[in-house]
Design a protein around this motif. Structure first.
Motif, PDB file in Angstrom:
ATOM      1  N   GLY A 209      13.605  -2.902  -5.295  1.00  0.00           N
ATOM      2  CA  GLY A 209      14.079  -2.128  -6.435  1.00  0.00           C
ATOM      3  C   GLY A 209      13.138  -0.985  -6.797  1.00  0.00           C
ATOM      4  O   GLY A 209      13.580   0.132  -7.087  1.00  0.00           O
ATOM      5  N   GLY A 210      11.841  -1.264  -6.765  1.00  0.00           N
ATOM      6  CA  GLY A 210      10.862  -0.230  -7.099  1.00  0.00           C
ATOM      7  C   GLY A 210      10.882   0.928  -6.119  1.00  0.00           C
ATOM      8  O   GLY A 210      10.876   2.100  -6.511  1.00  0.00           O
TER       9      GLY A 210
ATOM     10  N   TYR B  58       0.801  -1.232   0.000  1.00  0.00           N
ATOM     11  CA  TYR B  58       0.000   0.000   0.000  1.00  0.00           C
ATOM     12  C   TYR B  58       0.831   1.278   0.000  1.00  0.00           C
ATOM     13  O   TYR B  58       0.263   2.370   0.028  1.00  0.00           O
ATOM     14  CB  TYR B  58      -0.986  -0.016   1.166  1.00  0.00           C
ATOM     15  CG  TYR B  58      -2.245  -0.756   0.800  1.00  0.00           C
ATOM     16  CD1 TYR B  58      -3.194  -0.181  -0.033  1.00  0.00           C
ATOM     17  CD2 TYR B  58      -2.455  -2.056   1.239  1.00  0.00           C
ATOM     18  CE1 TYR B  58      -4.330  -0.873  -0.409  1.00  0.00           C
ATOM     19  CE2 TYR B  58      -3.599  -2.752   0.872  1.00  0.00           C
ATOM     20  CZ  TYR B  58      -4.533  -2.154   0.049  1.00  0.00           C
ATOM     21  OH  TYR B  58      -5.652  -2.842  -0.333  1.00  0.00           O
ATOM     22  N   VAL B  59       2.138   1.148  -0.054  1.00  0.00           N
ATOM     23  CA  VAL B  59       2.961   2.351  -0.184  1.00  0.00           C
ATOM     24  C   VAL B  59       2.622   3.092  -1.478  1.00  0.00           C
ATOM     25  O   VAL B  59       2.460   4.318  -1.488  1.00  0.00           O
ATOM     26  CB  VAL B  59       4.456   1.989  -0.146  1.00  0.00           C
ATOM     27  CG1 VAL B  59       5.313   3.186  -0.562  1.00  0.00           C
ATOM     28  CG2 VAL B  59       4.856   1.525   1.256  1.00  0.00           C
ATOM     29  N   VAL B  60       2.494   2.366  -2.581  1.00  0.00           N
ATOM     30  CA  VAL B  60       2.222   3.015  -3.872  1.00  0.00           C
ATOM     31  C   VAL B  60       0.803   3.584  -3.937  1.00  0.00           C
ATOM     32  O   VAL B  60       0.629   4.778  -4.244  1.00  0.00           O
ATOM     33  CB  VAL B  60       2.489   2.052  -5.041  1.00  0.00           C
ATOM     34  CG1 VAL B  60       2.008   2.662  -6.360  1.00  0.00           C
ATOM     35  CG2 VAL B  60       3.987   1.753  -5.132  1.00  0.00           C
TER      36      VAL B  60
ATOM     37  N   GLY C 183      12.462   5.201   0.811  1.00  0.00           N
ATOM     38  CA  GLY C 183      13.759   4.549   0.738  1.00  0.00           C
ATOM     39  C   GLY C 183      13.944   3.517   1.841  1.00  0.00           C
ATOM     40  O   GLY C 183      14.507   2.438   1.617  1.00  0.00           O
ATOM     41  N   ILE C 184      13.461   3.822   3.053  1.00  0.00           N
ATOM     42  CA  ILE C 184      13.538   2.861   4.160  1.00  0.00           C
ATOM     43  C   ILE C 184      12.704   1.622   3.856  1.00  0.00           C
ATOM     44  O   ILE C 184      13.112   0.487   4.146  1.00  0.00           O
ATOM     45  CB  ILE C 184      13.068   3.510   5.476  1.00  0.00           C
ATOM     46  CG1 ILE C 184      14.032   4.623   5.887  1.00  0.00           C
ATOM     47  CG2 ILE C 184      12.943   2.475   6.585  1.00  0.00           C
ATOM     48  CD1 ILE C 184      15.444   4.143   6.170  1.00  0.00           C
TER      49      ILE C 184
ATOM     50  N   THR D 195       9.557   8.306 -11.416  1.00  0.00           N
ATOM     51  CA  THR D 195       8.816   7.872 -10.230  1.00  0.00           C
ATOM     52  C   THR D 195       7.790   6.802 -10.598  1.00  0.00           C
ATOM     53  O   THR D 195       7.642   5.794  -9.896  1.00  0.00           O
ATOM     54  CB  THR D 195       8.106   9.068  -9.582  1.00  0.00           C
ATOM     55  OG1 THR D 195       9.072  10.048  -9.210  1.00  0.00           O
ATOM     56  CG2 THR D 195       7.325   8.634  -8.352  1.00  0.00           C
ATOM     57  N   VAL D 196       7.088   7.006 -11.694  1.00  0.00           N
ATOM     58  CA  VAL D 196       6.074   6.055 -12.138  1.00  0.00           C
ATOM     59  C   VAL D 196       6.717   4.714 -12.498  1.00  0.00           C
ATOM     60  O   VAL D 196       6.165   3.646 -12.208  1.00  0.00           O
ATOM     61  CB  VAL D 196       5.280   6.625 -13.330  1.00  0.00           C
ATOM     62  CG1 VAL D 196       4.389   5.557 -13.951  1.00  0.00           C
ATOM     63  CG2 VAL D 196       4.441   7.817 -12.880  1.00  0.00           C
ATOM     64  N   VAL D 197       7.901   4.752 -13.114  1.00  0.00           N
ATOM     65  CA  VAL D 197       8.607   3.508 -13.456  1.00  0.00           C
ATOM     66  C   VAL D 197       8.916   2.720 -12.183  1.00  0.00           C
ATOM     67  O   VAL D 197       8.683   1.501 -12.105  1.00  0.00           O
ATOM     68  CB  VAL D 197       9.907   3.814 -14.230  1.00  0.00           C
ATOM     69  CG1 VAL D 197      10.735   2.535 -14.400  1.00  0.00           C
ATOM     70  CG2 VAL D 197       9.588   4.418 -15.584  1.00  0.00           C
ATOM     71  N   GLY D 198       9.452   3.388 -11.173  1.00  0.00           N
ATOM     72  CA  GLY D 198       9.745   2.703  -9.925  1.00  0.00           C
ATOM     73  C   GLY D 198       8.498   2.155  -9.255  1.00  0.00           C
ATOM     74  O   GLY D 198       8.497   1.032  -8.736  1.00  0.00           O
ATOM     75  N   ALA D 199       7.426   2.944  -9.262  1.00  0.00           N
ATOM     76  CA  ALA D 199       6.177   2.485  -8.668  1.00  0.00           C
ATOM     77  C   ALA D 199       5.629   1.266  -9.406  1.00  0.00           C
ATOM     78  O   ALA D 199       5.090   0.345  -8.782  1.00  0.00           O
ATOM     79  CB  ALA D 199       5.151   3.613  -8.675  1.00  0.00           C
TER      80      ALA D 199
END
Length: 401
Positions: A286-287, A226-228, A368-369, A300-304
């Motif tokens: 990685g995301g 649920y972070v994203v 990041g954490i 940001t969207v790529v990582g998400a």
């Protein structure tokens, strides 16, 4: 004569988890704008976050007791009553302007979602066996993720209309249209469609020692998942996306990763569990690392997206792992426990992110954490997968009849 479930029943049961998806992602694109309207209130950040994540507390508290409700009133009747209340309480905030009244209506929604998710899962396990069951459980999560993509865009588009952030709440009321499908095409099962699998022997005692650790793992996976959905709108807003439409569209693209992860789970479900878990956690790590370090909303969207692929793999893995180890009469408690753990994670995800952001100086560092934590968990899962026991743990599902 025993009734035989088919694709129609599978599709109908799949719609129930969609309603819990709307509970989060439909509102996510408009959260920054709701925040502006209530910024004058003390603890505005906490109140607005509670509108989004508050139902998860109720789901978590009630889910373990859904099994009792199911035994008393039956699976079908519980499901139908829940959808009626869901539609009424869910659409109420369209007419409400007091945030405390809105939160109260959201808590009622949470109670209905606890029933919808748990009962739909139990009926799927009751109606189907083997590979068919595995496919429908994965499809419920995967299709809900596709609906989430649609809901992000829909929430953003509706949030841009004249009524602003109030408008998306009307979507909840439209769910009442599904009631006739539940009434005419579902039935109360009396026996499971298959015999107990190797890991699910009939027994009077619930296997707490085997299942409770999986619930705990589900909770931690949900916190990461649920972070994203919860935080991405704020991150995108801080990096240049300033309208509900742009935030909703970008969030929809990122969440396309969830159905992809669900597909990967279905394709590789026969692999050792720890190997699948390691892959999912690596994708999370990685995301989150990319989201934390990105300077532009596009990166940001790529990582998400990558993190969402991990979530799409890990969550159905935990659900199938739990349900494959329980006999017919214990699946209500197993499903309720899974839902409770999942929604405890949903509630604590923004709370933990908020505490970390306050302590570390921003949401970027907090995410990041999350990435470092997922990476450490992936390393532990990898080590377990290399042990003789960890390398042989697989999902114990009978072949479809």
């Amino acid at each position: 004569m025993t009734r035989q479930a088919g694709a129609l029943q599978g599709w109908i049961l799949t719609t129930a988890p969609w309603m819990t998806v709307f509970g989060v992602v439909l509102l996510s694109p408009v959260l920054p704008f709701m925040m502006k309207d209530f910024a004058h209130l003390p603890n505005a950040q906490l109140l607005v976050t509670t509108v989004l994540a508050g139902p998860a507390v109720i789901i978590a508290l009630l889910s373990p007791f859904v099994g009792v409700l199911v035994r008393k009133f039956g699976r079908k009747h519980s499901l139908m009553a829940a959808i009626v209340v869901y539609a009424i309480a869910g659409s109420a905030p369209f007419w409400l302007n007091d945030i405390y009244h809105i939160i109260a209506s959201r808590m009622i929604v949470g109670a209905t979602e606890a029933i919808l998710t748990a009962v739909a899962t139990v009926l799927t396990v009751d109606y189907f066996s083997g590979r068919a069951r595995e496919r429908w459980l994965a499809f419920q999560f995967g299709s809900a993720s596709v609906i989430a993509v649609f809901a992000f865009g829909l929430g953003g588009a509706l949030g841009g209309l004249a009524s602003g952030w109030h408008t998306p709440f009307l979507v909840y009321g439209s769910m009442i249209l599904l009631l006739p499908l539940f009434f005419f095409f579902l039935w109360e099962p009396t026996n499971p469609v298959d015999q107990f699998t190797e890991g699910a022997r009939a027994s009077g005692a619930f296997p707490w020692r085997n299942i409770a650790p999986l619930w705990v793992m589900t909770m931690f996976a949900s916190i990461a998942f649920y972070v994203v959905p919860v935080q991405l709108s704020f991150v995108l807003n801080s990096r240049g996306f300033t309208t509900p439409e742009s935030i909703g569209f970008a969030s929809a693209i990122a969440n396309l990763g969830v159905p992809l992860g669900s597909y990967l789970f279905q394709a590789f479900a026969r692999q050792p569990v720890m190997r699948l878990l390691t892959c999912g956690l690596v994708l999370f790590a990685g995301g989150f690392a990319i989201v934390s370090a990105a300077a532009s909303p596009q990166v940001t969207v790529v990582g998400a997206f990558i993190a969402c692929v991990g979530g799409g793999l890990v969550i159905p893995l935990h659900l199938t792992w739990i349900m494959s180890r329980l006999p017919f009469e214990q699946r209500g408690l197993g499903s309720g426990g899974f839902a409770g753990a999942f929604y405890i994670g949903q509630f604590f995800s923004p709370v933990i992110a908020g505490v970390l952001a306050a302590g570390l100086g921003g949401l970027d560092a907090a995410i990041g954490i999350f990435g470092w934590t997922a990476g450490a968990a992936a390393l532990i899962a990898l080590v377990c997968s290399l042990t003789p026991l960890g390398g042989t743990i697989r999902l114990e599902l009978a072949e479809a009849q």
